[in-house]
Design a protein around this motif. Structure first.
Motif, PDB file in Angstrom:
ATOM      1  N   THR A 126       0.857  -1.184   0.000  1.00  0.00           N
ATOM      2  CA  THR A 126       0.000   0.000   0.000  1.00  0.00           C
ATOM      3  C   THR A 126       0.893   1.232   0.000  1.00  0.00           C
ATOM      4  N   GLY A 127       0.291   2.389  -0.158  1.00  0.00           N
ATOM      5  CA  GLY A 127       1.051   3.628  -0.122  1.00  0.00           C
ATOM      6  C   GLY A 127       1.385   4.130  -1.511  1.00  0.00           C
ATOM      7  N   GLY A 128       2.059   5.276  -1.554  1.00  0.00           N
ATOM      8  CA  GLY A 128       2.372   5.901  -2.830  1.00  0.00           C
ATOM      9  C   GLY A 128       3.227   5.036  -3.729  1.00  0.00           C
ATOM     10  N   GLY A 129       4.242   4.390  -3.152  1.00  0.00           N
ATOM     11  CA  GLY A 129       5.128   3.555  -3.953  1.00  0.00           C
ATOM     12  C   GLY A 129       4.435   2.375  -4.579  1.00  0.00           C
ATOM     13  N   ALA A 130       3.353   1.912  -3.954  1.00  0.00           N
ATOM     14  CA  ALA A 130       2.622   0.759  -4.482  1.00  0.00           C
ATOM     15  C   ALA A 130       1.966   1.056  -5.819  1.00  0.00           C
ATOM     16  N   GLN A 131       1.850   2.329  -6.166  1.00  0.00           N
ATOM     17  CA  GLN A 131       1.214   2.693  -7.430  1.00  0.00           C
ATOM     18  C   GLN A 131       2.133   2.477  -8.630  1.00  0.00           C
ATOM     19  N   SER A 132       3.410   2.230  -8.388  1.00  0.00           N
ATOM     20  CA  SER A 132       4.365   2.065  -9.471  1.00  0.00           C
ATOM     21  C   SER A 132       4.479   0.593  -9.880  1.00  0.00           C
ATOM     22  N   PRO A 133       4.109   0.229 -11.111  1.00  0.00           N
ATOM     23  CA  PRO A 133       4.289  -1.155 -11.562  1.00  0.00           C
ATOM     24  C   PRO A 133       5.748  -1.591 -11.505  1.00  0.00           C
ATOM     25  N   LEU A 134       6.671  -0.675 -11.811  1.00  0.00           N
ATOM     26  CA  LEU A 134       8.097  -1.012 -11.762  1.00  0.00           C
ATOM     27  C   LEU A 134       8.516  -1.399 -10.356  1.00  0.00           C
ATOM     28  N   TRP A 135       8.131  -0.597  -9.376  1.00  0.00           N
ATOM     29  CA  TRP A 135       8.551  -0.877  -7.995  1.00  0.00           C
ATOM     30  C   TRP A 135       7.875  -2.147  -7.475  1.00  0.00           C
ATOM     31  N   ARG A 136       6.628  -2.380  -7.861  1.00  0.00           N
ATOM     32  CA  ARG A 136       5.968  -3.620  -7.450  1.00  0.00           C
ATOM     33  C   ARG A 136       6.711  -4.834  -8.009  1.00  0.00           C
ATOM     34  N   GLN A 137       7.180  -4.733  -9.251  1.00  0.00           N
ATOM     35  CA  GLN A 137       7.921  -5.844  -9.833  1.00  0.00           C
ATOM     36  C   GLN A 137       9.264  -6.036  -9.140  1.00  0.00           C
ATOM     37  N   ILE A 138       9.899  -4.940  -8.773  1.00  0.00           N
ATOM     38  CA  ILE A 138      11.168  -5.032  -8.031  1.00  0.00           C
ATOM     39  C   ILE A 138      10.940  -5.735  -6.701  1.00  0.00           C
ATOM     40  N   PHE A 139       9.858  -5.406  -6.028  1.00  0.00           N
ATOM     41  CA  PHE A 139       9.547  -6.067  -4.752  1.00  0.00           C
ATOM     42  C   PHE A 139       9.288  -7.557  -4.970  1.00  0.00           C
ATOM     43  N   ALA A 140       8.549  -7.895  -6.019  1.00  0.00           N
ATOM     44  CA  ALA A 140       8.272  -9.303  -6.293  1.00  0.00           C
ATOM     45  C   ALA A 140       9.566 -10.069  -6.541  1.00  0.00           C
ATOM     46  N   ASP A 141      10.485  -9.465  -7.300  1.00  0.00           N
ATOM     47  CA  ASP A 141      11.752 -10.123  -7.598  1.00  0.00           C
ATOM     48  C   ASP A 141      12.652 -10.195  -6.369  1.00  0.00           C
ATOM     49  N   ALA A 142      12.657  -9.137  -5.567  1.00  0.00           N
ATOM     50  CA  ALA A 142      13.514  -9.116  -4.376  1.00  0.00           C
ATOM     51  C   ALA A 142      13.005 -10.063  -3.297  1.00  0.00           C
ATOM     52  N   PHE A 143      11.687 -10.151  -3.149  1.00  0.00           N
ATOM     53  CA  PHE A 143      11.100 -10.990  -2.109  1.00  0.00           C
ATOM     54  C   PHE A 143      10.884 -12.436  -2.559  1.00  0.00           C
ATOM     55  N   ALA A 144      10.902 -12.654  -3.888  1.00  0.00           N
ATOM     56  CA  ALA A 144      10.527 -13.953  -4.446  1.00  0.00           C
ATOM     57  C   ALA A 144       9.136 -14.359  -3.959  1.00  0.00           C
ATOM     58  N   ARG A 145       8.228 -13.384  -3.974  1.00  0.00           N
ATOM     59  CA  ARG A 145       6.851 -13.587  -3.530  1.00  0.00           C
ATOM     60  C   ARG A 145       5.891 -12.813  -4.433  1.00  0.00           C
ATOM     61  N   ARG A 146       4.638 -13.232  -4.392  1.00  0.00           N
ATOM     62  CA  ARG A 146       3.579 -12.524  -5.123  1.00  0.00           C
ATOM     63  C   ARG A 146       3.274 -11.224  -4.398  1.00  0.00           C
ATOM     64  N   ILE A 147       3.274 -10.143  -5.146  1.00  0.00           N
ATOM     65  CA  ILE A 147       2.987  -8.820  -4.607  1.00  0.00           C
ATOM     66  C   ILE A 147       1.600  -8.396  -5.088  1.00  0.00           C
ATOM     67  N   VAL A 148       0.740  -8.018  -4.152  1.00  0.00           N
ATOM     68  CA  VAL A 148      -0.626  -7.633  -4.477  1.00  0.00           C
ATOM     69  C   VAL A 148      -0.851  -6.177  -4.074  1.00  0.00           C
ATOM     70  N   LYS A 149      -1.380  -5.405  -5.000  1.00  0.00           N
ATOM     71  CA  LYS A 149      -1.759  -4.011  -4.722  1.00  0.00           C
ATOM     72  C   LYS A 149      -3.251  -3.956  -4.479  1.00  0.00           C
ATOM     73  N   SER A 150      -3.636  -3.383  -3.359  1.00  0.00           N
ATOM     74  CA  SER A 150      -5.043  -3.176  -3.053  1.00  0.00           C
ATOM     75  C   SER A 150      -5.520  -1.872  -3.661  1.00  0.00           C
ATOM     76  N   ARG A 151      -6.816  -1.756  -3.855  1.00  0.00           N
ATOM     77  CA  ARG A 151      -7.358  -0.476  -4.315  1.00  0.00           C
ATOM     78  C   ARG A 151      -7.254   0.574  -3.211  1.00  0.00           C
ATOM     79  N   ILE A 152      -7.007   0.135  -1.963  1.00  0.00           N
ATOM     80  CA  ILE A 152      -6.714   1.067  -0.872  1.00  0.00           C
ATOM     81  C   ILE A 152      -5.236   1.413  -0.964  1.00  0.00           C
ATOM     82  N   ASP A 153      -4.911   2.655  -1.213  1.00  0.00           N
ATOM     83  CA  ASP A 153      -3.516   3.035  -1.384  1.00  0.00           C
ATOM     84  C   ASP A 153      -3.014   3.830  -0.181  1.00  0.00           C
ATOM     85  N   ARG A 154      -2.969   5.126  -0.340  1.00  0.00           N
ATOM     86  CA  ARG A 154      -2.345   5.945   0.697  1.00  0.00           C
ATOM     87  C   ARG A 154      -3.175   6.039   1.974  1.00  0.00           C
TER      88      ARG A 154
END
Length: 212
Positions: free
Chosen positions: A112-140
């Motif tokens: 969640t949060g502002g950074g969660a809105q970035s597809p690039l950063w979400r993909q970086i998190f998925a690759d770094a964590f080796a986990r599925r990253i889910v963005k909720s419609r609840i953001d900031r």
């Protein structure tokens, strides 16, 4: 009989924002993300330790500082931007490892949060964590809504958390991709760099100018 297990890193967002202001001054935040997207995973061997404003006890305490490690004459502004985003993800990967020592951790991570809105950063998190990253419609508003829900339940106005759960709907996801192997290698370098920052802290602290 309720508790929360949590770990954190201290100055990740402010560290990225500081670098964003340096590299893309006056531009929309998306310009920084676009710049980072021009660099490959691993930022051409550049590691960012994002403790520019100090760290948690986990990271070395308030006197620890961060840095760009591995910087050379061939690095571009895009590499610096990419390293910043990866550095935050790798720092949280270290915190995630500590959390796993306390309690089970799901294979699915909600962002969640502002950074969660970035597809690039979400993909970086998925690759770094080796986990599925889910963005909720609840953001900031996630923290505010959660605090309000707890208050309403505590006061007996809401019988349970079902109403707040209805607001959470998955909106996007990122899965580990081909860059996950590169970020696994980067994590080993990050851990070494973060350890060096902790060791340097007592030597750097006396050198910083302080108001009398």
């Amino acid at each position: 009989d309720r508790f929360v297990s949590a770990t954190s890193i201290f100055s990740s967002g402010t560290s990225v924002d500081w670098l964003r202001a340096m590299l893309t001054p006056g531009a929309d935040p998306q310009a920084f993300m676009d710049l980072a997207a021009r660099a490959p995973a691993g930022a051409n061997g550049l590691i960012f330790v994002p403790t520019l404003g100090g760290g948690t006890s986990f990271e070395g305490g308030p006197d620890v500082r961060g840095g760009m490690v591995g910087l050379d004459l061939g690095h571009s502004p895009a590499d610096l931007a990419r390293a910043a985003l990866e550095g935050v993800a790798l720092g949280l990967r270290a915190a995630l490892g500590a959390l796993q020592d306390l309690c089970p951790v799901s294979d699915e991570i909600l962002v969640t949060g502002g950074g969660a809105q970035s597809p690039l950063w979400r993909q970086i998190f998925a690759d770094a964590f080796a986990r599925r990253i889910v963005k909720s419609r609840i953001d900031r508003q996630a923290s505010t809504l959660g605090a309000a829900a707890l208050g309403l339940i505590g006061l007996g106005i809401w019988p349970d958390a079902s109403r707040i759960r209805q607001l959470h709907q998955p909106e996007a996801e990122a899965l580990p991709g081909p860059d996950a192997a590169m970020l696994e290698r980067a994590f080993a370098a990050y851990q070494a760099a973060a350890a060096d920052m902790r060791d340097l802290a007592p030597l750097l602290t006396p050198l910083r100018h302080r108001a009398p």
